[in-house]
Design a protein around this motif. Sequence first.
Motif, PDB file in Angstrom:
ATOM      1  N   ASP A   1      81.129  59.788 111.821  1.00  0.00           N
ATOM      2  CA  ASP A   1      80.564  58.557 111.272  1.00  0.00           C
ATOM      3  C   ASP A   1      79.269  58.940 110.553  1.00  0.00           C
ATOM      4  O   ASP A   1      78.325  59.416 111.189  1.00  0.00           O
ATOM      5  CB  ASP A   1      80.317  57.590 112.434  1.00  0.00           C
ATOM      6  CG  ASP A   1      79.641  56.282 112.034  1.00  0.00           C
ATOM      7  OD1 ASP A   1      79.018  56.220 110.960  1.00  0.00           O
ATOM      8  OD2 ASP A   1      79.709  55.326 112.824  1.00  0.00           O
ATOM      9  N   PHE A   2      79.218  58.736 109.223  1.00  0.00           N
ATOM     10  CA  PHE A   2      78.034  59.187 108.485  1.00  0.00           C
ATOM     11  C   PHE A   2      77.692  58.255 107.330  1.00  0.00           C
ATOM     12  O   PHE A   2      78.510  57.466 106.863  1.00  0.00           O
ATOM     13  CB  PHE A   2      78.223  60.622 107.973  1.00  0.00           C
ATOM     14  CG  PHE A   2      79.236  60.785 106.862  1.00  0.00           C
ATOM     15  CD1 PHE A   2      78.837  60.828 105.544  1.00  0.00           C
ATOM     16  CD2 PHE A   2      80.588  60.923 107.144  1.00  0.00           C
ATOM     17  CE1 PHE A   2      79.748  60.994 104.506  1.00  0.00           C
ATOM     18  CE2 PHE A   2      81.520  61.091 106.117  1.00  0.00           C
ATOM     19  CZ  PHE A   2      81.095  61.122 104.793  1.00  0.00           C
ATOM     20  N   TRP A   3      76.438  58.371 106.881  1.00  0.00           N
ATOM     21  CA  TRP A   3      75.953  57.669 105.693  1.00  0.00           C
ATOM     22  C   TRP A   3      75.945  58.634 104.517  1.00  0.00           C
ATOM     23  O   TRP A   3      75.543  59.799 104.653  1.00  0.00           O
ATOM     24  CB  TRP A   3      74.517  57.177 105.900  1.00  0.00           C
ATOM     25  CG  TRP A   3      74.321  55.966 106.750  1.00  0.00           C
ATOM     26  CD1 TRP A   3      73.831  55.919 108.028  1.00  0.00           C
ATOM     27  CD2 TRP A   3      74.554  54.589 106.366  1.00  0.00           C
ATOM     28  NE1 TRP A   3      73.746  54.622 108.478  1.00  0.00           N
ATOM     29  CE2 TRP A   3      74.195  53.774 107.474  1.00  0.00           C
ATOM     30  CE3 TRP A   3      75.031  53.976 105.217  1.00  0.00           C
ATOM     31  CZ2 TRP A   3      74.284  52.402 107.465  1.00  0.00           C
ATOM     32  CZ3 TRP A   3      75.134  52.597 105.195  1.00  0.00           C
ATOM     33  CH2 TRP A   3      74.758  51.821 106.301  1.00  0.00           C
ATOM     34  N   ALA A   4      76.345  58.134 103.342  1.00  0.00           N
ATOM     35  CA  ALA A   4      76.272  58.907 102.111  1.00  0.00           C
ATOM     36  C   ALA A   4      75.668  58.047 101.012  1.00  0.00           C
ATOM     37  O   ALA A   4      75.647  56.815 101.101  1.00  0.00           O
ATOM     38  CB  ALA A   4      77.652  59.407 101.696  1.00  0.00           C
ATOM     39  N   LEU A   5      75.171  58.713  99.961  1.00  0.00           N
ATOM     40  CA  LEU A   5      74.596  58.020  98.815  1.00  0.00           C
ATOM     41  C   LEU A   5      75.579  58.057  97.650  1.00  0.00           C
ATOM     42  O   LEU A   5      76.192  59.094  97.372  1.00  0.00           O
ATOM     43  CB  LEU A   5      73.269  58.668  98.414  1.00  0.00           C
ATOM     44  CG  LEU A   5      72.195  58.702  99.506  1.00  0.00           C
ATOM     45  CD1 LEU A   5      70.923  59.348  98.971  1.00  0.00           C
ATOM     46  CD2 LEU A   5      71.906  57.309 100.055  1.00  0.00           C
ATOM     47  N   MET A   6      75.683  56.915  96.942  1.00  0.00           N
ATOM     48  CA  MET A   6      76.711  56.743  95.915  1.00  0.00           C
ATOM     49  C   MET A   6      76.127  55.904  94.766  1.00  0.00           C
ATOM     50  O   MET A   6      75.319  55.002  95.008  1.00  0.00           O
ATOM     51  CB  MET A   6      77.923  56.041  96.546  1.00  0.00           C
ATOM     52  CG  MET A   6      79.053  55.710  95.610  1.00  0.00           C
ATOM     53  SD  MET A   6      80.451  54.941  96.491  1.00  0.00           S
ATOM     54  CE  MET A   6      81.238  56.375  97.203  1.00  0.00           C
TER      55      MET A   6
ATOM     56  N   VAL B   1      85.771  52.841 105.231  1.00  0.00           N
ATOM     57  CA  VAL B   1      84.460  52.302 104.882  1.00  0.00           C
ATOM     58  C   VAL B   1      84.005  51.380 106.009  1.00  0.00           C
ATOM     59  O   VAL B   1      84.657  50.391 106.323  1.00  0.00           O
ATOM     60  CB  VAL B   1      84.510  51.531 103.552  1.00  0.00           C
ATOM     61  CG1 VAL B   1      83.131  50.969 103.217  1.00  0.00           C
ATOM     62  CG2 VAL B   1      85.020  52.436 102.433  1.00  0.00           C
ATOM     63  N   LEU B   2      82.865  51.713 106.619  1.00  0.00           N
ATOM     64  CA  LEU B   2      82.360  50.949 107.760  1.00  0.00           C
ATOM     65  C   LEU B   2      81.269  49.956 107.381  1.00  0.00           C
ATOM     66  O   LEU B   2      81.144  48.907 108.006  1.00  0.00           O
ATOM     67  CB  LEU B   2      81.820  51.910 108.828  1.00  0.00           C
ATOM     68  CG  LEU B   2      82.814  52.907 109.426  1.00  0.00           C
ATOM     69  CD1 LEU B   2      82.098  53.825 110.423  1.00  0.00           C
ATOM     70  CD2 LEU B   2      83.966  52.194 110.113  1.00  0.00           C
ATOM     71  N   GLU B   3      80.472  50.307 106.369  1.00  0.00           N
ATOM     72  CA  GLU B   3      79.309  49.473 106.046  1.00  0.00           C
ATOM     73  C   GLU B   3      78.777  49.891 104.683  1.00  0.00           C
ATOM     74  O   GLU B   3      78.980  51.028 104.240  1.00  0.00           O
ATOM     75  CB  GLU B   3      78.236  49.675 107.126  1.00  0.00           C
ATOM     76  CG  GLU B   3      77.061  48.740 107.091  1.00  0.00           C
ATOM     77  CD  GLU B   3      76.095  48.969 108.257  1.00  0.00           C
ATOM     78  OE1 GLU B   3      74.980  48.406 108.196  1.00  0.00           O
ATOM     79  OE2 GLU B   3      76.448  49.712 109.200  1.00  0.00           O
TER      80      GLU B   3
ATOM     81  N   ILE C   1      76.555  54.132 101.621  1.00  0.00           N
ATOM     82  CA  ILE C   1      77.866  53.766 102.138  1.00  0.00           C
ATOM     83  C   ILE C   1      78.089  54.513 103.448  1.00  0.00           C
ATOM     84  O   ILE C   1      77.852  55.716 103.549  1.00  0.00           O
ATOM     85  CB  ILE C   1      78.979  54.076 101.101  1.00  0.00           C
ATOM     86  CG1 ILE C   1      80.331  53.570 101.602  1.00  0.00           C
ATOM     87  CG2 ILE C   1      79.023  55.569 100.740  1.00  0.00           C
ATOM     88  CD1 ILE C   1      81.408  53.556 100.516  1.00  0.00           C
ATOM     89  N   ARG C   2      78.466  53.758 104.461  1.00  0.00           N
ATOM     90  CA  ARG C   2      78.731  54.338 105.781  1.00  0.00           C
ATOM     91  C   ARG C   2      80.238  54.549 105.912  1.00  0.00           C
ATOM     92  O   ARG C   2      81.026  53.623 105.726  1.00  0.00           O
ATOM     93  CB  ARG C   2      78.202  53.416 106.884  1.00  0.00           C
ATOM     94  CG  ARG C   2      78.399  53.967 108.283  1.00  0.00           C
ATOM     95  CD  ARG C   2      77.833  53.023 109.328  1.00  0.00           C
ATOM     96  NE  ARG C   2      78.395  53.301 110.644  1.00  0.00           N
ATOM     97  CZ  ARG C   2      78.588  52.414 111.598  1.00  0.00           C
ATOM     98  NH1 ARG C   2      78.262  51.128 111.380  1.00  0.00           N
ATOM     99  NH2 ARG C   2      79.121  52.755 112.749  1.00  0.00           N
TER     100      ARG C   2
END
Length: 350
Positions: free
Chosen positions: A343-348, A297-299, A311-312
Motif C-alpha cells: 500500500d503506497f502513495w505515488a505522485l502523478m 486505486v485506494l485514495e 494517488i494511493r
Amino acid sequence: MTQDSKAAKTNPGNFFEDFAIGQVLTHATPRTVTEGERAMYTALYPARFALWSSDEFARASGLPRSPMEDLVAFHIAFGKTVPDVSLNAVANLGYAELKWLAPVYPGDTISTSSEVIGLKQNSNGKTGVVYVRSTAVNQSGTPVLSWVRWVMVKKRNVDAPAPETVLPELAKVVPVEDLVIPEGLTFENYDFAAAGEPHRWGDYEVGERIDHVDGVTVEEAEHMLATRLWQNTAKVHFNAQVRGDGTRLIYGGHVISMARALSFNGLANAQMMVAINAGSHVAPCLSGDTIYAWSEVLEKADTPAPGVGAIRLRLVAVKDDPTPKPLRGEDGKYTPGVLLDLDFWALMPK
C-alpha cells in the motif's frame, strides 16, 4: 592465539535475545551511489518510468536532473540494516510509515541507523519478532528515507527468557499532509508522450483495479546479483543450506521492485513513490516463480505542487497464475499465490 579468540573477531549476527527496546544500531559501510546503480537496476527490473530515465524529463519536471529510482535508495538503505537486524531472520514480515524525505542523486552517500521499537517472542519459543525504525541520511546529514519494518528472527538459545512484549503503535496510512514533495517538482509541462501513457490523475477512480498484464520469471542469477548489489547478506538469501528445502529465499525487495516495474503498464504516470503505508510479504518467492501484478486505486488527494496529484495504490504481486482473483478468500486469508501486498502513495500529473 586460541581458536575462541579468533572466533570472537567474527560476527554471527544478532539473535532475538540480543535486541532490547530503545537499542540504537549504527549500521556499517556507508554507500556512495553511482550511475552504475541506475544501469544495474534497469538491467535487473523492466523499469521504464521517465522521471528516473531522463535528465531532460526530470528538468522539465522542476528537478535539477534525474534522481535515482526511489527503490534504489530503499534497497541501499535497507541493505545496510541487514547485518545487524536480519542476518538471522526467518522472514522479513512487513513495513509501515515508510517515507522518502529527499531525492537521492548520483554522488550522494547513504548511511543508515535503526532503533529497536518493538519485541515479541513467538509461541514456539524458537523465534521472535523484532520491530525497528530505520533512518537513512546523505553525506550532509539530511534524512532521505525513514521506515519501520518487522522481522522474524531466530533465537540463539531457546531457553533464554522471553522479553516483555512491546508492540509499537503504527499509523495505518501516512497522512497526505506528511508526504514530502521534492522541492521544485512540477508536472505543469508534463510530456505524456515521453512518459508512455496518456492517463492523468483524474482518469483514475477509487476502487478501480488495473491488471498490469505482463509477467516476469524470477531467475536465481538475477536474484543473487541483486542481493549482492544491495549488500543484503541475510543467510536465507545467500546460503541454500540454511533453509530446510535447500532453496534460497528471494529477497522481498526484489519482488517489490519487480512488481513496481510491471505496474508501468497501466500506471506509467505514477512517477514517484513518496510513501509506503503498509507492506506484507505474504508468501515466499523462489527461483522459477513467475511474477504478475495488479493494482487497486485506494485514495486520491491534491498536493501543493503545481500539476501534481497524489494517488494511493495497492500493488499486489502474485506468482505463476495471472488469472484475476480476489485478494482474500471468504475466511479473510490471502488467496493462494499472493506474494506481496503493498500500500503506497505515488505522485502523478493532474
